[in-house]
Motif scaffolding. Structure first.
Motif, PDB file in Angstrom:
ATOM      1  N   THR A   1     -10.088 -13.153   7.214  1.00  0.00           N
ATOM      2  CA  THR A   1      -8.838 -13.275   8.206  1.00  0.00           C
ATOM      3  C   THR A   1      -7.889 -11.867   8.543  1.00  0.00           C
ATOM      4  O   THR A   1      -8.292 -11.185   9.852  1.00  0.00           O
ATOM      5  N   GLU A   2      -7.779 -10.926   7.839  1.00  0.00           N
ATOM      6  CA  GLU A   2      -7.920  -9.489   7.916  1.00  0.00           C
ATOM      7  C   GLU A   2      -8.393  -8.543   8.867  1.00  0.00           C
ATOM      8  O   GLU A   2      -8.258  -8.059   9.738  1.00  0.00           O
ATOM      9  N   ILE A   3      -9.778  -8.934   8.481  1.00  0.00           N
ATOM     10  CA  ILE A   3     -10.290  -7.765   8.410  1.00  0.00           C
ATOM     11  C   ILE A   3     -10.640  -8.587  10.136  1.00  0.00           C
ATOM     12  O   ILE A   3     -11.100  -7.436  11.228  1.00  0.00           O
ATOM     13  N   GLY A   4     -10.867  -9.528  10.857  1.00  0.00           N
ATOM     14  CA  GLY A   4     -11.353 -10.175  12.480  1.00  0.00           C
ATOM     15  C   GLY A   4      -9.276  -9.290  13.067  1.00  0.00           C
ATOM     16  O   GLY A   4      -9.542  -9.356  14.034  1.00  0.00           O
TER      17      GLY A   4
ATOM     18  N   ASP B   1     -14.693   3.804   7.576  1.00  0.00           N
ATOM     19  CA  ASP B   1     -13.433   4.369   7.089  1.00  0.00           C
ATOM     20  C   ASP B   1     -12.371   3.972   8.286  1.00  0.00           C
ATOM     21  O   ASP B   1     -11.301   3.631   6.989  1.00  0.00           O
ATOM     22  N   LYS B   2     -12.706   3.193   9.121  1.00  0.00           N
ATOM     23  CA  LYS B   2     -11.361   2.376   9.371  1.00  0.00           C
ATOM     24  C   LYS B   2     -11.466   1.119   8.530  1.00  0.00           C
ATOM     25  O   LYS B   2      -9.912   0.761   8.475  1.00  0.00           O
ATOM     26  N   LEU B   3     -12.090   0.597   8.220  1.00  0.00           N
ATOM     27  CA  LEU B   3     -12.172  -0.926   7.625  1.00  0.00           C
ATOM     28  C   LEU B   3     -10.887  -0.550   5.703  1.00  0.00           C
ATOM     29  O   LEU B   3     -10.062  -0.971   6.002  1.00  0.00           O
ATOM     30  N   VAL B   4     -11.798   0.893   5.403  1.00  0.00           N
ATOM     31  CA  VAL B   4     -11.239   1.428   4.603  1.00  0.00           C
ATOM     32  C   VAL B   4      -9.582   1.569   4.482  1.00  0.00           C
ATOM     33  O   VAL B   4      -9.024   0.947   3.995  1.00  0.00           O
ATOM     34  N   SER B   5      -9.245   1.677   5.265  1.00  0.00           N
ATOM     35  CA  SER B   5      -8.065   2.726   6.109  1.00  0.00           C
ATOM     36  C   SER B   5      -7.480   1.043   6.054  1.00  0.00           C
ATOM     37  O   SER B   5      -5.829   1.334   5.621  1.00  0.00           O
ATOM     38  N   GLU B   6      -7.274   0.390   6.941  1.00  0.00           N
ATOM     39  CA  GLU B   6      -6.884  -0.200   7.525  1.00  0.00           C
ATOM     40  C   GLU B   6      -6.571  -1.734   6.141  1.00  0.00           C
ATOM     41  O   GLU B   6      -5.896  -2.031   5.865  1.00  0.00           O
TER      42      GLU B   6
ATOM     43  N   ARG C   1      -2.758  -2.218   3.871  1.00  0.00           N
ATOM     44  CA  ARG C   1      -2.076  -4.200   3.700  1.00  0.00           C
ATOM     45  C   ARG C   1      -2.439  -4.836   2.688  1.00  0.00           C
ATOM     46  O   ARG C   1      -2.248  -5.819   2.224  1.00  0.00           O
ATOM     47  N   GLY C   2      -3.001  -3.496   1.664  1.00  0.00           N
ATOM     48  CA  GLY C   2      -2.869  -3.654  -0.160  1.00  0.00           C
ATOM     49  C   GLY C   2      -4.301  -4.207  -0.459  1.00  0.00           C
ATOM     50  O   GLY C   2      -3.728  -4.805  -1.520  1.00  0.00           O
ATOM     51  N   TRP C   3      -4.967  -3.791   0.180  1.00  0.00           N
ATOM     52  CA  TRP C   3      -5.882  -4.977  -0.700  1.00  0.00           C
ATOM     53  C   TRP C   3      -6.413  -3.617  -1.594  1.00  0.00           C
ATOM     54  O   TRP C   3      -6.532  -2.125  -0.990  1.00  0.00           O
ATOM     55  N   LYS C   4      -7.868  -3.397  -2.727  1.00  0.00           N
ATOM     56  CA  LYS C   4      -8.034  -3.037  -3.313  1.00  0.00           C
ATOM     57  C   LYS C   4      -9.285  -2.398  -2.957  1.00  0.00           C
ATOM     58  O   LYS C   4     -11.003  -3.833  -3.569  1.00  0.00           O
ATOM     59  N   ILE C   5      -9.742  -1.070  -2.494  1.00  0.00           N
ATOM     60  CA  ILE C   5     -10.820  -0.884  -2.679  1.00  0.00           C
ATOM     61  C   ILE C   5     -12.432  -0.046  -3.601  1.00  0.00           C
ATOM     62  O   ILE C   5     -11.317   1.052  -4.334  1.00  0.00           O
ATOM     63  N   VAL C   6     -13.050  -0.642  -4.026  1.00  0.00           N
ATOM     64  CA  VAL C   6     -13.374  -0.643  -5.520  1.00  0.00           C
ATOM     65  C   VAL C   6     -15.099   0.671  -5.534  1.00  0.00           C
ATOM     66  O   VAL C   6     -15.671   0.672  -6.050  1.00  0.00           O
ATOM     67  N   GLY C   7     -15.470   0.510  -4.446  1.00  0.00           N
ATOM     68  CA  GLY C   7     -16.539   0.745  -3.720  1.00  0.00           C
ATOM     69  C   GLY C   7     -17.095   0.633  -2.407  1.00  0.00           C
ATOM     70  O   GLY C   7     -16.186   0.561  -1.575  1.00  0.00           O
TER      71      GLY C   7
END
Length: 276
Positions: free
Chosen positions: A226-229, A261-266, A270-276
């Motif tokens: 949902t947040e990606i949308g 890059d925008k997706l990783v930043s956004e 929003r508090g999501w943990k990016i691991v790769g």
């Protein structure tokens, strides 16, 4: 006058049997919806299984136009995409993209049957992807493979030649050219993967991959999507892997490289943990 079709995985054998019986072939049009699942039975059925999937219409030389039209209409009514192949072309194609892969998947899965449990515990998504269709019904596949044995044997023979070459190289890795020979086969595999149709049947596209760690609990994946949308990024593809030793999921998000890059930043904001 009744029109007859079938949805069997092999077409040439069926047509040959009908010819031997002296059947009126003007009323017969072979067909094959390419939409099977590894699970069988009524409870595994899905109402949307044909939508967007190829449906091969395999008319014979005697098939009447009205018969072909009705079989095509059936496929279109169910949301499938029409593909026209004669029985020989069909059987050659499915041997390559369906029947041989099933056999190869089952053979790889069979290696696990008497392996050490501690070895299998290390399995990741690669092994799951490779062996997923090995869960198919063996009784069904014995029938399919026997009916298309000639074409499947051609694919398996070519694979055997490649495996023999790899085996020879692995048994003599210090020999000049051994690793190069393996490398060439791996590169050829890259080329083959690139030829598999991509999203909506279009040419395969190179996507950027962003992996997120989420808690394995109700609603987390839905919240992420949902947040990606909400940030206006289109998700091109998605895979989901579960960590072996923790209650977390690892969705792999595939997007166009220009928005990665925008997706990783956004998501980070929003508090999501990016691991790769």
């Amino acid at each position: 006058v009744a029109i007859v079709t079938d949805v069997a995985s092999v077409k040439a054998t069926v047509l040959s049997e009908l010819e031997l019986l002296g059947t009126d072939l003007s009323r017969y049009v072979g067909s094959h919806p390419m939409a099977g699942r590894e699970q069988a039975g009524t409870l595994s059925g899905r109402s949307d299984i044909f939508i967007g999937r190829p449906w091969v219409v395999s008319a014979n030389e005697a098939s009447s136009k009205s018969a072909v039209d009705q079989v095509e209409a059936l496929a279109l009514d169910l949301g499938a995409s029409l593909v026209h192949l004669n029985p020989v072309e069909h059987d050659r194609a499915v041997a390559l993209v369906s029947h041989a892969p099933q056999l190869i998947s089952s053979l790889m899965a069979a290696r696990l049957s008497d392996s050490e449990a501690t070895d299998i515990a290390l399995a990741g998504q690669g092994l799951r992807d490779t062996t997923r269709i090995a869960a198919s019904d063996p009784r069904l596949w014995i029938q399919i493979l026997s009916a298309n044995s000639h074409e499947v044997a051609k694919v398996v023979s070519a694979l055997k030649a490649d495996l023999d070459q790899v085996l020879g190289s692995l048994n003599a890795v210090d020999k000049a050219g051994s690793l190069a020979a393996i490398g060439k086969l791996l590169e050829k595999g890259n080329l083959g993967v690139s030829r598999i149709p991509g999203k909506h049947g279009q040419r395969a596209t190179e996507y950027a991959k962003v992996t997120v760690m989420i808690d394995d609990k109700p609603g987390e994946l839905a919240r992420l999507l949902t947040e990606i949308g909400e940030v206006g990024i289109n998700l091109e593809d998605l895979t989901l892997e579960h960590a072996t030793g923790a209650a977390v999921g690892l969705p792999e998000l595939f997007v166009m490289p220009t928005v990665a890059d925008k997706l990783v930043s956004e998501l980070t904001q929003r508090g999501w943990k990016i691991v790769g």
